[in-house]
Motif scaffolding. Structure first.
Motif, PDB file in Angstrom:
ATOM      1  N   GLY A   2      92.893 -31.175 100.491  1.00  0.00           N
ATOM      2  CA  GLY A   2      93.416 -31.835  99.300  1.00  0.00           C
ATOM      3  C   GLY A   2      92.482 -31.576  98.130  1.00  0.00           C
ATOM      4  O   GLY A   2      91.389 -31.026  98.289  1.00  0.00           O
ATOM      5  N   ILE A   3      92.894 -31.969  96.953  1.00  0.00           N
ATOM      6  CA  ILE A   3      92.080 -31.727  95.760  1.00  0.00           C
ATOM      7  C   ILE A   3      91.025 -32.819  95.633  1.00  0.00           C
ATOM      8  O   ILE A   3      91.341 -34.011  95.615  1.00  0.00           O
ATOM      9  N   LYS A   5      92.759 -38.723  85.785  1.00  0.00           N
ATOM     10  CA  LYS A   5      93.331 -40.067  85.681  1.00  0.00           C
ATOM     11  C   LYS A   5      93.641 -40.660  87.048  1.00  0.00           C
ATOM     12  O   LYS A   5      93.344 -41.828  87.319  1.00  0.00           O
ATOM     13  N   ARG A   6      94.236 -39.856  87.911  1.00  0.00           N
ATOM     14  CA  ARG A   6      94.660 -40.379  89.206  1.00  0.00           C
ATOM     15  C   ARG A   6      93.480 -40.707  90.107  1.00  0.00           C
ATOM     16  O   ARG A   6      93.463 -41.741  90.774  1.00  0.00           O
ATOM     17  N   VAL A   7      92.484 -39.835  90.134  1.00  0.00           N
ATOM     18  CA  VAL A   7      91.359 -40.060  91.050  1.00  0.00           C
ATOM     19  C   VAL A   7      90.426 -41.150  90.520  1.00  0.00           C
ATOM     20  O   VAL A   7      89.987 -42.027  91.275  1.00  0.00           O
ATOM     21  N   SER A  44      89.180 -38.134  96.059  1.00  0.00           N
ATOM     22  CA  SER A  44      90.199 -37.140  96.387  1.00  0.00           C
ATOM     23  C   SER A  44      91.578 -37.621  95.958  1.00  0.00           C
ATOM     24  O   SER A  44      91.844 -38.825  95.896  1.00  0.00           O
ATOM     25  N   MET A  45      92.449 -36.665  95.660  1.00  0.00           N
ATOM     26  CA  MET A  45      93.842 -36.999  95.376  1.00  0.00           C
ATOM     27  C   MET A  45      94.504 -37.595  96.617  1.00  0.00           C
ATOM     28  O   MET A  45      95.444 -38.373  96.523  1.00  0.00           O
ATOM     29  N   MET A  98      88.649 -38.678 103.969  1.00  0.00           N
ATOM     30  CA  MET A  98      87.248 -39.054 104.109  1.00  0.00           C
ATOM     31  C   MET A  98      86.415 -37.779 104.251  1.00  0.00           C
ATOM     32  O   MET A  98      86.717 -36.927 105.089  1.00  0.00           O
ATOM     33  N   MET A  99      85.389 -37.661 103.414  1.00  0.00           N
ATOM     34  CA  MET A  99      84.537 -36.469 103.458  1.00  0.00           C
ATOM     35  C   MET A  99      83.700 -36.479 104.736  1.00  0.00           C
ATOM     36  O   MET A  99      82.806 -37.307 104.890  1.00  0.00           O
TER      37      MET A  99
END
Length: 450
Positions: free
Chosen positions: A35-36, A86-88, A60-61, A66-67
């Motif tokens: 994911g981004i 904006k979303r993250v 993340s988007m 989880m990293m």
């Protein structure tokens, strides 16, 4: 998206990439990793073999992501677009417009509901833009018809009545999409000293039929013996259908006890303040939809300020709990005067401000705590604030207090706080997943702090 580099080193929370296209410190970049993933550049260094940037992960988007593994070496790094940022980060899409995300044309909004329900803190050294930022927020509250009350020790906020016609700022307004504006019909100035503040509405507190608790609130240091005298005087005064402070004073004088003399002096001092009157200012006039009420305390002695602020805030809180006034944001300028940290002095207003900080959100009473000396403000009050606007601060003790109180800031943030340009703020707090740098928009109205 524009490619800006390639990953050369990585962990699960950060990566270093070789810069291909121009980036700057604090720019936002993203990479593909299940994911981004949005990251922010925290350092850039030039070496003999190129320019390298270190970026720290924000989120993340994919909200469930989880990293758990490092970013793959050789992975492409892209400049993040507005939608990803904006979303993250969680930047509101509407609400209280405070400015632009630094080095972008992305508008930053704060939720008015969050400010009222979860409190706001604006901290900076003198001259760095605290009052200016509060003026911006006041303009936005007025536009939305939301009540705001400003405790104004210096009479700065009356200028909300007049448009900002400063030539330099008018040019800057174009960038932010605003124009000069007056809110003369919405701004009401109240003051207990109208001889100094000639356009103000006289501010008086209700002295008719005070309860025993009201009287104790005026005399917080009364001894047990003095409380007994007060109760007897109050009980006798109640035999009248309508009674005033002077009746209670007379009752104290009639008591046969040497303990009364300290009380006599204190009550006479309270009466001499001329804060109380049968012709008092109704709280539902001060807190009203579409109204910004400026409590102008310019020229008022400090001990009178404390008494006035203490009682006024108590009355507002009581009225709000009873549902007789709408939800309101109360701005406390020079907050270190009214709710000092332990060891930094005492204030009559301290207890009610602490109560509002801890309980106000349940009743729709928001606080905006404003100070140039964060280290001198009660740390529990600051910790109750959900949203923080931090402008340039250089005093080491104040910087330390800010970092200790604001989630998302750490020791490495100290240098950034001390080097912030005038007019640029660090904004932190939910729903933001990370602190952001915001260029505060120009005031539509004249700034009274110049």
């Amino acid at each position: 998206m524009e490619e800006v580099g390639e990953i050369k080193e990585s962990t699960t929370s950060s990566f270093v990439f070789r810069v291909k296209n121009g980036v700057r410190k604090f720019d936002y970049v993203c990479v593909e990793h299940d994911g981004i993933v949005l990251s922010q550049i925290w350092e850039i260094k030039q070496q003999s073999d190129g320019i390298f940037a270190e970026a720290h992960v924000i989120g993340s988007m994919n909200k469930k992501y989880m990293m758990r593994t490092p970013f793959p070496l050789g992975g492409k790094v892209y400049r993040a677009n507005e939608e990803i940022i904006k979303r993250v980060i969680g930047i509101e899409r509407e609400g209280i417009y405070i400015g632009l995300l630094k080095d972008t044309d992305m508008k930053v909004f704060l939720s008015p509901e969050s400010l009222i329900q979860k409190h706001l803190c604006v901290l900076a050294k003198s001259g760095s833009g605290k009052s200016y930022a509060i003026g911006v927020i006041a303009e936005e509250f007025i536009k939305r018809g939301l009540p705001i009350v400003i405790i104004d020790p210096h009479g700065e906020y009356v200028s909300l009545r007049r448009p900002n016609l400063d030539r330099n700022e008018m040019q800057l307004m174009k960038k932010f999409g605003i124009k000069p504006r007056s809110y003369a019909k919405n701004v009401f100035e109240y003051s207990p000293v109208c001889s100094r503040n000639r356009e103000a509405i006289p501010l008086f507190l209700d002295e008719v039929n005070l309860s025993f608790q009201d009287i104790l609130y005026l005399l917080p240091d009364a001894t047990s013996a003095q409380k007994g005298i007060l109760y007897e005087a109050w009980k006798n005064a109640r035999e009248k259908r309508i009674y005033f402070l002077k009746d209670i004073l007379q009752g104290i004088k009639e008591v046969k006890s040497s303990a009364k003399w300290g009380l006599v002096a204190k009550v006479e001092q309270i009466i001499s303040m001329e804060l109380f009157s049968p012709h008092y200012t109704p709280i539902d006039e001060i807190v009203k939809k579409g109204r910004c009420s400026v409590i102008n305390l310019r020229g008022v002695a400090p001990y009178i300020q404390e008494t006035l602020v203490s009682i006024l805030l108590t009355k507002i809180f009581e009225e709000r709990k009873n549902g007789t006034i709408p939800p309101v944001l109360i701005v406390i300028e020079e907050a270190h005067r009214y709710c000092p940290e332990r060891g930094q002095g005492k204030s009559l207003a301290g207890d009610i401000i602490k109560t509002m900080a801890s309980e106000g959100r349940k009743f729709g009473v928001g606080l905006a705590i404003v100070s140039q000396r964060p280290a001198r403000v009660d740390k529990n009050v600051i910790s109750q604030c959900n949203t923080h606007i931090i402008l340039k601060t250089t005093n080491p003790n104040d910087v330390k207090a800010i970092i200790a109180s604001v989630e998302g800031l750490n020791a490495s943030s100290a240098g950034e706080i001390q080097m912030l340009p005038i007019g640029v703020a660090i904004v932190a707090g939910l729903p933001l997943t990370a602190p952001i740098f915001v260029e505060i928009r120009p005031r539509e109205t004249l700034h009274g702090g110049k």
